[in-house]
Design a protein around this motif. Structure first.
Motif: not given
Length: 112
Positions: A16-23, A48-56
């Motif tokens: 969910e958070t990664r999808l929100d970032i992506f959008r 937390t943001l850094s972790f998700h951005l790395k995955e994207l």
């Protein structure tokens, strides 16, 4: 696009958070957003943001670039297009009335 790469992209977007970032990055357009603005908009910690951005980024959906002390993140439109092309490659048996511009043109050697 290889199936394994497509699976990585789908896995990255399935959180969910990664999808929100992506959008947010899609909405931001080619200028992207600095990491701080993304964290603020989503109400999440920088780590937390850094972790998700790395995955994207690893999935080929986001790119980053440093501008002084800030890091800007942008949607990787070429990567996104590859995912869309992967999904639509065999759309409706190539009927342009249904899939129009999403049909990926392939040579006979690639598809048969």
């Amino acid at each position: 696009m290889e199936t394994k790469l497509a699976v990585n992209a789908f896995a990255a977007l399935s959180q969910e958070t990664r999808l929100d970032i992506f959008r947010l990055l899609i909405k931001a357009g080619t200028g992207g957003q600095p990491a701080g603005a993304l964290a603020e908009a989503l109400g999440i910690a920088a780590s937390t943001l850094s972790f998700h951005l790395k995955e994207l980024e690893h999935a080929g959906l986001v790119t980053s670039a440093r501008d002084g002390r800030r890091i800007f993140y942008k949607a990787d439109y070429a990567g996104i297009r590859e995912v869309i092309d992967f999904l639509m490659a065999d759309c409706c048996n190539g009927d342009p009335r249904l899939c129009g511009p999403y049909i990926v043109t392939r040579t006979k050697e690639e598809c048969c």
